[in-house]
Design a protein around this motif. Structure first.
Motif, PDB file in Angstrom:
ATOM      1  N   MET A 149     -67.113  -2.656 -12.655  1.00 20.32           N
ATOM      2  CA  MET A 149     -67.479  -3.491 -13.783  1.00 20.32           C
ATOM      3  C   MET A 149     -66.930  -3.063 -15.002  1.00 20.32           C
ATOM      4  N   TYR A 150     -65.625  -3.540 -15.572  1.00 18.62           N
ATOM      5  CA  TYR A 150     -65.386  -3.245 -16.678  1.00 18.62           C
ATOM      6  C   TYR A 150     -66.151  -3.744 -18.032  1.00 18.62           C
ATOM      7  N   VAL A 151     -66.676  -2.847 -18.487  1.00 21.00           N
ATOM      8  CA  VAL A 151     -67.531  -3.148 -19.768  1.00 21.00           C
ATOM      9  C   VAL A 151     -66.852  -3.069 -21.104  1.00 21.00           C
ATOM     10  N   PHE A 152     -66.975  -3.931 -21.829  1.00 20.55           N
ATOM     11  CA  PHE A 152     -66.570  -3.912 -23.125  1.00 20.55           C
ATOM     12  C   PHE A 152     -67.873  -4.121 -24.133  1.00 20.55           C
ATOM     13  N   GLU A 153     -68.546  -3.116 -24.872  1.00 22.17           N
ATOM     14  CA  GLU A 153     -69.518  -3.224 -25.715  1.00 22.17           C
ATOM     15  C   GLU A 153     -69.211  -2.239 -26.815  1.00 22.17           C
ATOM     16  N   LEU A 206     -67.021  -7.285 -18.076  1.00 17.35           N
ATOM     17  CA  LEU A 206     -68.359  -7.929 -18.740  1.00 17.35           C
ATOM     18  C   LEU A 206     -67.830  -7.758 -20.413  1.00 17.35           C
ATOM     19  N   ILE A 207     -68.045  -8.553 -21.155  1.00 17.93           N
ATOM     20  CA  ILE A 207     -67.816  -8.522 -22.550  1.00 17.93           C
ATOM     21  C   ILE A 207     -68.798  -8.741 -23.217  1.00 17.93           C
ATOM     22  N   GLY A 208     -69.144  -7.709 -23.989  1.00 16.37           N
ATOM     23  CA  GLY A 208     -70.542  -7.927 -24.973  1.00 16.37           C
ATOM     24  C   GLY A 208     -70.137  -8.764 -26.259  1.00 16.37           C
ATOM     25  N   GLU A 209     -71.266  -8.978 -27.112  1.00 17.54           N
ATOM     26  CA  GLU A 209     -71.077  -9.533 -28.400  1.00 17.54           C
ATOM     27  C   GLU A 209     -70.084  -8.892 -29.161  1.00 17.54           C
ATOM     28  N   SER A 210     -69.172  -9.744 -29.663  1.00 20.94           N
ATOM     29  CA  SER A 210     -68.174  -9.191 -30.817  1.00 20.94           C
ATOM     30  C   SER A 210     -67.237 -10.160 -31.292  1.00 20.94           C
ATOM     31  N   GLU A 211     -66.581 -10.207 -32.483  1.00 17.29           N
ATOM     32  CA  GLU A 211     -65.624 -10.967 -33.097  1.00 17.29           C
ATOM     33  C   GLU A 211     -64.441 -11.179 -32.358  1.00 17.29           C
ATOM     34  N   ASP A 212     -64.286 -10.275 -31.362  1.00 17.76           N
ATOM     35  CA  ASP A 212     -63.034 -10.062 -30.706  1.00 17.76           C
ATOM     36  C   ASP A 212     -63.145 -10.720 -29.257  1.00 17.76           C
ATOM     37  N   MET A 213     -64.286 -11.461 -28.706  1.00  9.70           N
ATOM     38  CA  MET A 213     -64.466 -11.704 -27.368  1.00  9.70           C
ATOM     39  C   MET A 213     -63.636 -12.848 -26.905  1.00  9.70           C
ATOM     40  N   ARG A 214     -63.335 -13.872 -27.830  1.00  7.14           N
ATOM     41  CA  ARG A 214     -62.397 -14.807 -27.631  1.00  7.14           C
ATOM     42  C   ARG A 214     -61.135 -14.527 -27.332  1.00  7.14           C
ATOM     43  N   ILE A 267     -71.760 -11.501 -22.522  1.00  9.97           N
ATOM     44  CA  ILE A 267     -73.224 -11.320 -22.955  1.00  9.97           C
ATOM     45  C   ILE A 267     -73.315 -11.619 -24.318  1.00  9.97           C
ATOM     46  N   ARG A 268     -74.316 -12.405 -24.441  1.00  9.60           N
ATOM     47  CA  ARG A 268     -74.400 -12.980 -25.900  1.00  9.60           C
ATOM     48  C   ARG A 268     -75.929 -12.555 -26.294  1.00  9.60           C
ATOM     49  N   ASP A 269     -75.964 -12.213 -27.698  1.00  8.04           N
ATOM     50  CA  ASP A 269     -77.214 -11.683 -28.186  1.00  8.04           C
ATOM     51  C   ASP A 269     -78.202 -13.058 -28.377  1.00  8.04           C
ATOM     52  N   PHE A 270     -77.765 -14.143 -28.547  1.00 11.03           N
ATOM     53  CA  PHE A 270     -78.640 -15.446 -28.616  1.00 11.03           C
ATOM     54  C   PHE A 270     -78.203 -16.434 -28.018  1.00 11.03           C
ATOM     55  N   ARG A 271     -78.825 -17.496 -27.618  1.00 18.00           N
ATOM     56  CA  ARG A 271     -78.472 -18.628 -27.012  1.00 18.00           C
ATOM     57  C   ARG A 271     -77.811 -19.556 -27.879  1.00 18.00           C
ATOM     58  N   ALA A 312     -63.947 -18.199 -19.792  1.00 16.13           N
ATOM     59  CA  ALA A 312     -65.274 -17.002 -19.192  1.00 16.13           C
ATOM     60  C   ALA A 312     -65.756 -17.874 -18.043  1.00 16.13           C
ATOM     61  N   ASP A 313     -66.368 -17.016 -17.214  1.00 15.10           N
ATOM     62  CA  ASP A 313     -66.686 -17.593 -16.011  1.00 15.10           C
ATOM     63  C   ASP A 313     -68.078 -17.841 -16.073  1.00 15.10           C
ATOM     64  N   ASP A 314     -68.897 -17.016 -16.867  1.00 18.23           N
ATOM     65  CA  ASP A 314     -70.380 -17.218 -17.262  1.00 18.23           C
ATOM     66  C   ASP A 314     -70.663 -16.541 -18.439  1.00 18.23           C
ATOM     67  N   VAL A 315     -71.697 -17.112 -19.189  1.00 20.65           N
ATOM     68  CA  VAL A 315     -72.272 -16.428 -20.181  1.00 20.65           C
ATOM     69  C   VAL A 315     -73.740 -16.334 -20.000  1.00 20.65           C
ATOM     70  N   ILE A 316     -74.312 -14.972 -20.444  1.00 25.32           N
ATOM     71  CA  ILE A 316     -75.600 -14.835 -20.157  1.00 25.32           C
ATOM     72  C   ILE A 316     -76.311 -14.293 -21.464  1.00 25.32           C
ATOM     73  N   VAL A 317     -77.337 -14.270 -21.513  1.00 28.92           N
ATOM     74  CA  VAL A 317     -78.076 -13.945 -22.770  1.00 28.92           C
ATOM     75  C   VAL A 317     -78.760 -12.520 -22.621  1.00 28.92           C
ATOM     76  N   SER A 318     -78.731 -11.370 -23.470  1.00 24.39           N
ATOM     77  CA  SER A 318     -79.397 -10.079 -23.259  1.00 24.39           C
ATOM     78  C   SER A 318     -80.691 -10.404 -23.674  1.00 24.39           C
ATOM     79  N   PRO A 319     -81.692  -9.416 -23.070  1.00 21.96           N
ATOM     80  CA  PRO A 319     -81.125  -8.248 -21.919  1.00 21.96           C
ATOM     81  C   PRO A 319     -81.038  -8.786 -20.724  1.00 21.96           C
ATOM     82  N   ILE A 320     -79.967  -8.207 -20.219  1.00 20.88           N
ATOM     83  CA  ILE A 320     -79.781  -8.603 -18.692  1.00 20.88           C
ATOM     84  C   ILE A 320     -80.304  -7.892 -17.654  1.00 20.88           C
ATOM     85  N   LYS A 321     -80.346  -8.332 -16.489  1.00 22.08           N
ATOM     86  CA  LYS A 321     -81.011  -7.644 -15.073  1.00 22.08           C
ATOM     87  C   LYS A 321     -79.870  -7.507 -14.269  1.00 22.08           C
TER      88      LYS A 321
END
Length: 235
Positions: free
Chosen positions: A3-7, A53-61, A79-83, A96-105
C-alpha cells in the motif's frame, strides 16, 4: 499486499505503519513526487493489486486525477480527518474508490481494499469456484473437495494472484512483481516455481480428482484452471 501511502504529516507515519502491518499490509510511504514519477510502475502487469492510500491534504484531488489520467486502475482510498458528504461525493466522482474517516483500522482497510480489487478483476462475490476448489478473497485459505488447505503467507499471495485471474494465463514475472515488487529482500528468481510446486502438491493431494489446478502454459506462464476446462481444450 503493498500500500503506497501519502501522508504529509510525519507524526502519523508510525501509527499508520503499525496499523497496516497488523493487517498484513506493507506500507510504503511516498512523497508528492510519486504521483509524477512513480505511477508508471503501477501500470505494469502484476502491480494492479497494490493500493494507494492518500491522507488529508490540499493536493489530494490533483493526486487522484493525475493517477487516473495516467491509466492507473489500482485501488485509491482517501483518509479524511472529518466526515463531509459533499467532499466525499466529489472525491468519489473524480476517481477515488473509497473514502474513510480516521482513525482507521487495518482490518477494515484490508477488507475494503480486497473488495475493490476483486471487483476490478470481475469478481462480485467473496469467492470463486474452480472445479473442486473454492478460492476466497477475504484472507481465508482455499477449500478443495471440502477440505481447507493451509497455505503459508507467500503461498497464499501467489495463489490469490492466480485466483483473481482464474482461467487466464499469468506470467511468472507478473506474479513475482505482484508478490515482491520493489522489496529490498527480493529472493532468487526461481522462488515462484517453488511456491507453484508446493501449491500443486497440496491441491492434488486434497482433490478427489487428483488435479493439481495450476497449469504451466509453456512460454507464457501459469493458469488456475479446473480439470473440466482442461479436458474441453484437449478435446
Amino acid at each position: 499486499m503493498r500500500m503506497y501511502v501519502f501522508e504529509q504529516r510525519q507524526d502519523r507515519h508510525s501509527g499508520l505503519s503499525k496499523e497496516l502491518r497488523t493487517a498484513g499490509l506493507e506500507a510504503i510511504f511516498v512523497t508528492d513526487e510519486f504521483f509524477v514519477t512513480g505511477i508508471g510502475q503501477l501500470l505494469q502487469q502484476g502491480h494492479e493489486t497494490s493500493a494507494i492510500l492518500i491522507g488529508e491534504s490540499e493536493d489530494m484531488r490533483r493526486q487522484i486525477q493525475v493517477t487516473r489520467a495516467a491509466g492507473c486502475v489500482n485501488p485509491i482510498i482517501v483518509i479524511r480527518d472529518f466526515r463531509n458528504a459533499q467532499d466525499t461525493s466529489e472525491l468519489l466522482n473524480i476517481g477515488a474508490d473509497d473514502v474513510i474517516v480516521s482513525p482507521i483500522k487495518g482490518t477494515e482497510l484490508l477488507s475494503r481494499t480486497n473488495s475493490i480489487i476483486r471487483r476490478l478483476y470481475g469478481h462480485a462475490g467473496e469467492s470463486v469456484i474452480v472445479g473442486e476448489l473454492t478460492a476466497y478473497f477475504d484472507g481465508r485459505d482455499p477449500v478443495v473437495s471440502g477440505s481447507q488447505i493451509k497455505l503459508s503467507k507467500r503461498e497464499y499471495s501467489v495463489f490469490q494472484h492466480l485466483a483473481l485471474n482464474s482461467n487466464r494465463v499469468i506470467s511468472k514475472d507478473a506474479i513475482y512483481d505482484a508478490i515482491y515488487g520493489t522489496s529490498i529482500d527480493q529472493p532468487f528468481d526461481k522462488v515462484i516455481d517453488v511456491y507453484i510446486c508446493k501449491l500443486r502438491k497440496k491441491f492434488a493431494t486434497a482433490s478427489e480428482s487428483g488435479w493439481q489446478y495450476i497449469e504451466t502454459v509453456h512460454g507464457r506462464g501459469y493458469k488456475l484452471s479446473s480439470p473440466q476446462s482442461h479436458s474441453q481444450i484437449a478435446s
